[in-house]
Design a protein around this motif. Structure first.
Motif, PDB file in Angstrom:
ATOM      1  N   GLU A 184      -8.047   3.287   7.868  1.00 42.06           N
ATOM      2  CA  GLU A 184      -7.505   2.575   6.702  1.00 42.06           C
ATOM      3  C   GLU A 184      -7.691   2.600   5.758  1.00 42.06           C
ATOM      4  O   GLU A 184      -6.794   3.258   4.592  1.00 42.06           O
ATOM      5  CB  GLU A 184      -8.316   1.415   6.976  1.00 42.06           C
ATOM      6  N   ASP A 185      -8.920   3.489   5.967  1.00 45.49           N
ATOM      7  CA  ASP A 185      -9.331   4.725   4.509  1.00 45.49           C
ATOM      8  C   ASP A 185      -8.659   5.250   4.207  1.00 45.49           C
ATOM      9  O   ASP A 185      -8.200   6.128   3.254  1.00 45.49           O
ATOM     10  CB  ASP A 185     -10.539   4.649   4.610  1.00 45.49           C
ATOM     11  N   LEU A 186      -7.749   7.026   5.067  1.00 50.44           N
ATOM     12  CA  LEU A 186      -6.999   7.090   4.765  1.00 50.44           C
ATOM     13  C   LEU A 186      -5.817   7.038   4.476  1.00 50.44           C
ATOM     14  O   LEU A 186      -5.043   7.475   3.943  1.00 50.44           O
ATOM     15  CB  LEU A 186      -6.971   8.117   6.687  1.00 50.44           C
ATOM     16  N   GLU A 222      -4.838   3.539   3.449  1.00 51.67           N
ATOM     17  CA  GLU A 222      -4.218   2.814   2.917  1.00 51.67           C
ATOM     18  C   GLU A 222      -5.693   3.246   1.286  1.00 51.67           C
ATOM     19  O   GLU A 222      -5.318   2.484   0.669  1.00 51.67           O
ATOM     20  CB  GLU A 222      -5.077   0.872   2.870  1.00 51.67           C
ATOM     21  N   GLY A 223      -6.014   4.170   1.353  1.00 47.14           N
ATOM     22  CA  GLY A 223      -7.334   4.306   0.452  1.00 47.14           C
ATOM     23  C   GLY A 223      -8.219   3.529  -0.103  1.00 47.14           C
ATOM     24  O   GLY A 223      -8.049   2.283   0.662  1.00 47.14           O
ATOM     25  N   LYS A 224      -9.045   3.374  -0.358  1.00 49.28           N
ATOM     26  CA  LYS A 224     -10.461   2.915  -1.392  1.00 49.28           C
ATOM     27  C   LYS A 224     -10.246   2.251  -2.748  1.00 49.28           C
ATOM     28  O   LYS A 224      -9.410   3.037  -3.684  1.00 49.28           O
ATOM     29  CB  LYS A 224     -11.160   3.703  -0.486  1.00 49.28           C
ATOM     30  N   GLU A 261     -11.934   1.521  10.623  1.00 45.12           N
ATOM     31  CA  GLU A 261     -11.887   2.204   9.255  1.00 45.12           C
ATOM     32  C   GLU A 261     -11.103   3.404   8.730  1.00 45.12           C
ATOM     33  O   GLU A 261     -10.875   3.052   7.486  1.00 45.12           O
ATOM     34  CB  GLU A 261     -13.602   1.968   8.276  1.00 45.12           C
ATOM     35  N   LYS A 262     -12.224   4.178   9.475  1.00 45.66           N
ATOM     36  CA  LYS A 262     -11.420   5.857   9.018  1.00 45.66           C
ATOM     37  C   LYS A 262     -10.330   5.603   8.592  1.00 45.66           C
ATOM     38  O   LYS A 262      -9.571   6.421   7.710  1.00 45.66           O
ATOM     39  CB  LYS A 262     -12.575   6.889   9.994  1.00 45.66           C
ATOM     40  N   GLU A 282      -7.504  -1.979  -7.339  1.00 45.04           N
ATOM     41  CA  GLU A 282      -7.324  -1.589  -5.553  1.00 45.04           C
ATOM     42  C   GLU A 282      -6.457  -1.019  -4.911  1.00 45.04           C
ATOM     43  O   GLU A 282      -5.732  -0.139  -6.127  1.00 45.04           O
ATOM     44  CB  GLU A 282      -7.015  -3.296  -5.597  1.00 45.04           C
ATOM     45  N   THR A 283      -6.112  -0.719  -4.075  1.00 46.31           N
ATOM     46  CA  THR A 283      -5.463  -0.222  -3.056  1.00 46.31           C
ATOM     47  C   THR A 283      -4.075  -0.561  -3.265  1.00 46.31           C
ATOM     48  O   THR A 283      -3.566   0.284  -2.787  1.00 46.31           O
ATOM     49  CB  THR A 283      -5.419  -0.521  -1.643  1.00 46.31           C
ATOM     50  N   SER A 307       0.896  -1.250   0.259  1.00 49.27           N
ATOM     51  CA  SER A 307       0.181   0.091  -0.308  1.00 49.27           C
ATOM     52  C   SER A 307       0.445   1.555  -0.560  1.00 49.27           C
ATOM     53  O   SER A 307       2.028   1.582   0.275  1.00 49.27           O
ATOM     54  CB  SER A 307      -1.064  -0.228   1.344  1.00 49.27           C
TER      55      SER A 307
END
Length: 230
Positions: free
Chosen positions: A102-104, A106-108, A99-100, A154-155, A49
């Protein structure tokens, strides 16, 4: 200072004996990076990532300094590696809880093709271009977008592709290189045409010229009905 002084260019003020120390320092940092990758369980950059690539770049900077500079001690670099390994473990644990976060970090995943057409709005909102995706799709043996039911970036930068069965393949934008695709501002004959930029398909009459109703691009190409060759 003498220009093109080979002694200065090759060694500067470093004694010849320091080359052996450079080899030892390089081996030392190689082992540290190897152990870090073993700890994180990663096999290659394509599986990493953005956060993990950042960690590796930081490690590379520390490794380069200790390998080449005689005034950089080796133990502090070991502390850098240990600290980053612990930071990695901590962040991985925090991401499993949030999850927030992780999104920050790793991205979505981003949908780039949906039901045979480029997901133009999603691609545009992610500040990405379609050309790099077309290259990746070609590497997955995709000739035209109508062969693809769903494609997801994908990320880790890889693309997951889900195909239509041959009997369900739609007419779509040919994504072969430019020299393999004829472009038209004014279409030469009646039929279905795909927007070069966003892949939107419309039926046009011979001699017609129009902007794409989806992205306002003026260039078109004949749709392709090619099926996948597996």
């Amino acid at each position: 200072m003498k220009a093109f002084d080979l002694q200065r260019m090759a060694f500067d003020k470093v004694p010849l004996e320091f080359l052996g120390e450079v080899a030892l320092r390089s081996l030392y940092t190689f082992i540290l990076v190897f152990l870090f990758l073993k700890i994180t369980g990663r096999r290659g950059v394509r599986q990493m990532s953005l956060f993990e690539v950042l960690i590796i770049l930081t490690l590379g900077s520390a490794a380069g300094d200790v390998a080449f500079y005689d005034d950089v001690p080796m133990i502090p670099v070991l502390i850098v590696f240990v600290t980053l390994a612990l930071l990695y473990r901590l962040v991985m644990w925090l991401m499993s809880k949030s999850e927030k976060l992780e999104d920050l970090l790793e991205g979505k995943p981003v949908v780039i093709v949906q039901e045979g057409q480029l997901a133009w709005e999603k691609v545009r909102s992610a500040n990405m271009t379609e050309f790099e995706f077309f290259m990746e799709l070609r590497l997955n043996s995709v000739e035209q977008l109508g062969q693809v039911r769903l494609a997801i970036m994908e990320t880790n930068g890889q693309i997951s592709v889900y195909y239509y069965d041959d009997e369900d393949v739609k007419p779509g934008l040919c994504i072969l290189p430019d020299e393999c695709v004829k472009r038209f501002m004014v279409v030469p004959e009646s039929g279905e045409y795909a927007c070069i930029r966003c892949s939107h398909v419309v039926t046009m009459q011979a001699g017609e010229h129009q902007l794409c109703p989806r992205c306002a691009h003026p260039e078109w190409t004949k749709v392709s009905r090619a099926k996948r060759i597996t």
